[in-house]
Design a protein around this motif. Structure first.
Motif, short mmCIF file in Angstrom:
data_model
loop_
_atom_site.label_atom_id
_atom_site.label_comp_id
_atom_site.label_asym_id
_atom_site.label_seq_id
_atom_site.Cartn_x
_atom_site.Cartn_y
_atom_site.Cartn_z
N ASP A 9 1.05 -1.23 -0.16
CA ASP A 9 -0.22 0.05 0.06
C ASP A 9 0.92 1.39 0.17
O ASP A 9 1.74 1.36 0.73
N LEU A 10 0.62 2.11 -0.93
CA LEU A 10 1.39 3.23 -1.13
C LEU A 10 0.90 4.68 -0.59
O LEU A 10 -0.50 4.68 -0.59
N SER A 11 1.63 5.54 -0.26
CA SER A 11 0.89 6.83 -0.10
C SER A 11 0.37 7.52 -1.38
O SER A 11 0.90 7.04 -2.42
N LYS A 12 -0.31 8.34 -1.21
CA LYS A 12 -0.83 8.87 -2.38
C LYS A 12 0.10 9.54 -3.23
O LYS A 12 0.12 9.72 -4.42
N ALA A 13 1.01 10.42 -2.60
CA ALA A 13 2.24 11.00 -3.24
C ALA A 13 2.94 9.82 -4.15
O ALA A 13 3.39 10.16 -5.22
N ALA A 14 3.29 8.67 -3.53
CA ALA A 14 3.91 7.63 -4.26
C ALA A 14 3.11 7.11 -5.20
O ALA A 14 3.61 6.98 -6.65
N ALA A 15 1.65 7.20 -5.27
CA ALA A 15 0.94 6.59 -6.27
C ALA A 15 0.95 7.55 -7.40
O ALA A 15 0.79 7.30 -8.71
#
Length: 227
Positions: A90-96
Motif C-alpha cells: 500500500d503506497l501513500s498518495k504521493a507515491a501513487a
C-alpha cells in the motif's frame, strides 16, 4: 549473512526472508487516512513517500516500479498491510501519483529493497519498534538452538520482538504445530522469520500451506537445510 534457528516453547503466553525482488499489485491509501497512526507509531501523511508491507521491517526503503509505464519511486515502510489478497504494498498518495496510477486505483508493480534501514522512524527520538502493549504483559519461554531438517511454511519476517512473540503464540495455539524462528543478520540488522511446522516431505508442507492460504496468502515453503 549469519543464520540461526531456534524454537520457542511457550508456557501460558507463549520469513529466504523477503526476496530481493517481489512482484504483485499495489494500491494506495484513501484520503480519509491522512493523519491516522500507522503500525510503526508514525502518522500517515499523503504527501510523504511511505508504504505498508506485510512483513518487511519498518524503516526499510524499497524501490517500487510500475510495470505498465516503468516509472519508479522509493518509499519507506512504516505500516503493515495491505490485507487484500494479491496486493503486496500500500503506497501513500504521493507515491501513487509519482507512479501514475491514482486514477486506476491499483497497479502491477515490482518491489526491490534499496536499504534495510536503521531501525528508526523519522522521529530520531523514537525507535521503530514502538508497539502498544498492555500495562501488564508477561512472556515466558525456553529457547532451543536447532539444526532443522525437512520442510516448513514461512509465515513472514519481523523485526519487532513483541509482534514476534504474539504471533508465535497465536500460531502455536491455532495450528498445533512447532514454531521455528530463523534469525538473520543483514547489514548488521537482525530479522526474525517465523516458520511453522516440520514436515518430512514437500507435499505434506504444501498441504499445510493450502490450509494457511486464506489467512496468510504470502506464506511459502522452505527447506530448512537450504536456508
Amino acid at each position: 549473512m549469519r543464520r540461526i534457528f531456534f524454537t520457542l516453547f511457550f508456557n501460558f503466553l507463549i520469513i529466504v526472508a523477503f526476496a530481493q525482488v517481489q512482484t504483485g499489485k499495489a494500491s494506495f491509501y484513501a484520503d480519509k487516512f491522512d493523519g491516522v497512526t500507522t503500525a510503526s507509531g508514525e502518522k500517515y501523511r499523503h504527501n510523504k513517500f511511505t508504504g505498508a508491507h506485510k512483513s518487511l521491517p519498518f524503516g526499510t526503503k524499497v524501490r517500487v516500479t510500475n510495470l505498465a509505464n516503468d516509472k519508479s519511486v522509493e518509499v519507506r515502510i512504516n505500516d503493515r498491510g495491505p490485507w487484500v489478497e494479491g496486493r503486496i504494498i500500500d503506497l501513500s498518495k504521493a507515491a501513487a501519483e509519482e507512479l501514475g496510477f491514482v486514477n486506476k486505483g491499483v497497479a502491477d508493480v515490482k518491489i526491490e529493497i534499496v536499504d534495510a534501514g536503521d531501525g528508526k522512524t523519522s522521529d530520531p527520538g523514537r525507535p521503530i519498534e514502538h508497539v502498544m502493549v498492555e500495562e501488564k504483559e508477561f512472556y515466558e519461554f525456553e529457547i532451543t538452538r536447532l539444526n532443522p531438517k525437512g520442510y516448513g511454511v514461512q509465515i513472514g519476517t519481523y523485526q519487532e520482538l513483541v509482534n514476534l512473540m504474539r504471533l508465535s503464540d497465536n500460531l502455536k495455539n491455532s495450528y498445533k504445530k512447532q514454531v521455528t524462528i530463523q534469525v538473520k543478520v543483514i547489514n548488521g540488522i537482525k530479522y526474525y522469520g517465523i516458520i511453522l511446522g516440520k514436515f518430512s516431505s514437500r507435499s505434506k508442507a504444501e498441504e499445510f500451506r493450502e490450509e494457511l492460504k486464506m489467512k496468510f496468502p504470502d506464506a511459502f515453503i522452505v527447506e530448512y537445510n537450504r536456508l
